[in-house]
Design a protein around this motif. Structure first.
Motif, PDB file in Angstrom:
ATOM      1  N   PHE A   1      -2.129  12.287   0.623  1.00 18.52           N
ATOM      2  CA  PHE A   1      -0.675  12.270   0.451  1.00 18.52           C
ATOM      3  C   PHE A   1      -0.179  11.013  -0.274  1.00 18.52           C
ATOM      4  O   PHE A   1       0.622  11.088  -1.213  1.00 18.52           O
ATOM      5  N   GLY A   2      -0.650   9.843   0.166  1.00 18.03           N
ATOM      6  CA  GLY A   2      -0.165   8.592  -0.440  1.00 18.03           C
ATOM      7  C   GLY A   2      -0.489   8.481  -1.915  1.00 18.03           C
ATOM      8  O   GLY A   2       0.267   7.861  -2.678  1.00 18.03           O
ATOM      9  N   LEU A   3      -1.596   9.086  -2.337  1.00 15.85           N
ATOM     10  CA  LEU A   3      -1.962   9.067  -3.758  1.00 15.85           C
ATOM     11  C   LEU A   3      -1.139  10.076  -4.558  1.00 15.85           C
ATOM     12  O   LEU A   3      -0.737   9.808  -5.687  1.00 15.85           O
ATOM     13  N   ARG A   4      -0.847  11.221  -3.955  1.00 10.78           N
ATOM     14  CA  ARG A   4      -0.119  12.269  -4.668  1.00 10.78           C
ATOM     15  C   ARG A   4       1.356  11.915  -4.881  1.00 10.78           C
ATOM     16  O   ARG A   4       1.965  12.426  -5.837  1.00 10.78           O
ATOM     17  N   VAL A   5       1.933  11.088  -4.012  1.00 10.04           N
ATOM     18  CA  VAL A   5       3.371  10.787  -4.136  1.00 10.04           C
ATOM     19  C   VAL A   5       3.623   9.518  -4.947  1.00 10.04           C
ATOM     20  O   VAL A   5       4.762   9.078  -5.062  1.00 10.04           O
ATOM     21  N   LYS A   6       2.592   8.955  -5.528  1.00 10.22           N
ATOM     22  CA  LYS A   6       2.807   7.790  -6.392  1.00 10.22           C
ATOM     23  C   LYS A   6       3.612   8.207  -7.618  1.00 10.22           C
ATOM     24  O   LYS A   6       3.559   9.369  -8.043  1.00 10.22           O
ATOM     25  N   PRO A   7       4.381   7.281  -8.196  1.00  9.66           N
ATOM     26  CA  PRO A   7       5.093   7.604  -9.442  1.00  9.66           C
ATOM     27  C   PRO A   7       4.118   8.124 -10.501  1.00  9.66           C
ATOM     28  O   PRO A   7       2.953   7.725 -10.543  1.00  9.66           O
ATOM     29  N   ARG A   8       4.610   9.035 -11.338  1.00  6.83           N
ATOM     30  CA  ARG A   8       3.733   9.697 -12.309  1.00  6.83           C
ATOM     31  C   ARG A   8       2.945   8.692 -13.155  1.00  6.83           C
ATOM     32  O   ARG A   8       1.752   8.914 -13.438  1.00  6.83           O
ATOM     33  N   ALA A   9       3.569   7.592 -13.502  1.00  4.70           N
ATOM     34  CA  ALA A   9       2.900   6.627 -14.382  1.00  4.70           C
ATOM     35  C   ALA A   9       1.687   5.979 -13.717  1.00  4.70           C
ATOM     36  O   ALA A   9       0.727   5.586 -14.397  1.00  4.70           O
ATOM     37  N   SER A  10       1.726   5.838 -12.374  1.00  4.90           N
ATOM     38  CA  SER A  10       0.620   5.183 -11.681  1.00  4.90           C
ATOM     39  C   SER A  10      -0.203   6.140 -10.825  1.00  4.90           C
ATOM     40  O   SER A  10      -1.147   5.715 -10.160  1.00  4.90           O
TER      41      SER A  10
END
Length: 357
Positions: A97-106
């Motif tokens: 979850f924490g990786l999927r909700v990162k801003p698109r650029a990161s």
């Protein structure tokens, strides 16, 4: 990543949660914030994470001030007592979850996310359960998922708030050992909150003992247990016997018994000073005959021989309860029974705190 808090003060209305608290956590350390409910430990953890702002004082990460830095930018992993897992998501998706909700650029690529999640599930020994829902896991397994999710975003600091508080005693003990091994492998700077003395002493590199919003003592588990700095620390960490006496000529007199002072901390050596004398149950020796030393008479009122030590409950001649712990061999030799009169004496010099009156 080191953490330092300097002169932190936090109030909620008229309640002072933290009163000028300062401490430093070195890079790679595992530090326990230990105290009773209301001592300020969780508030301090939330201020370190950025979930709360202090009224005054500052927070520093690796020497740089982070007091006003957002939670996201602090790169903190947080593990809560009650897991806070998403019930409708699988174990895999909870960790991702924490990786999927990162801003698109990161946001990392999907291949990386899948690889990272499987690595973490292997690390916490749950890779075979990736497709299960949290409801299909035990409490200990859910807490390991919560830890894997916190590690997924590669935090610089790991914060844990009563991570094992909702688990039964046996599972808590197993997870403590597992977390210690995991920390030794990863070396992430970690701070955890607990009110469980055994947990703090077993897990932590250093223990911060807190009381009413203040730090009572900071030290290694051995330091705070064997060399407590204050009466509160002595009474809070493990069982202890407390005796009241008065100071006279370098000794403490307790109901006719005399205890020699270790460092003579009294200032004028007269009877205008009183003393609190602390002895842990295992520091008391029991005998059937008087030796003429520093001892007192007591009567056995209860015995519990279950466990590695025999627990003996006594009452002194002046009516105070006293607790001793003796080896089974010594218990068998004394042939103790309820109602027996014995002589109790310290095996070593007790800790004495002296007060002016």
């Amino acid at each position: 990543m080191s953490i330092e808090v300097r002169n932190i003060r936090k109030t909620f209305g008229n309640f002072v949660a933290l009163d000028e608290v300062s401490l430093k956590v070195e890079t790679g350390e595992l530090v326990a914030l230990l105290g009773m409910s209301g001592s300020g430990k969780t508030t301090l953890l939330r201020i370190i994470s950025g979930l709360e702002l202090p009224d005054s004082g500052s927070v520093h990460f690796h020497g740089s001030e982070a007091t006003e830095v957002s939670v996201r930018d602090r790169r903190v992993g947080f593990v809560f007592q009650h897991y806070a897992l998403f019930r409708h998501l699988s174990v895999f998706e909870n960790v991702a979850f924490g990786l999927r909700v990162k801003p698109r650029a990161s946001r990392p690529a999907e291949d990386y996310i899948r690889k990272r999640v499987h690595e973490l599930l292997q690390l916490v020994q749950l890779d075979s359960m990736a497709n299960r829902l949290p409801s299909q896991l035990s409490g200990g397994q859910r807490q390991r998922v919560a830890l894997a999710r916190a590690l997924a975003v590669e935090p610089s600091v790991l914060l844990l708030d009563e991570p094992f508080g909702a688990l039964d005693a046996k599972v808590r003990a197993e997870l403590r050992r597992w977390l210690r091994r995991l920390h030794d492998e990863l070396h992430i700077t970690s701070v955890f909150v607990t009110h469980d003395q055994e947990e703090a002493l077993e897990l932590a590199d250093r223990v911060v003992v807190m009381n009413q919003g203040r730090v009572e003592q900071i030290g290694t588990p051995a330091d705070v247990y064997h060399h407590p700095a204050t009466p509160f620390v002595y009474q809070f960490l493990g069982n202890v016997n407390l005796f009241h006496g008065r100071v006279e000529d370098g000794h403490v007199l307790i109901e006719g018994s005399s205890v020699e002072l270790d460092e003579a901390p009294h200032r004028n050596g007269n009877a205008k000073e009183r003393a609190h004398v602390y002895l842990r149950p295992h520091q008391l020796e029991l005998a059937l005959e008087a030796s003429g030393g520093n001892e007192f008479r007591a009567t056995v009122v209860h015995l519990n021989s279950a466990g590695p030590k025999v627990k003996v409950e006594l009452v002194t001649e002046w009516g105070d309860p006293v607790f001793a712990e003796i080896d089974h061999d010594r218990f068998d030799a004394l042939k103790l029974a309820k109602g027996h009169r014995v002589y109790a004496r310290p095996k070593e010099k007790p800790r004495v705190f002296v007060y002016q009156i």
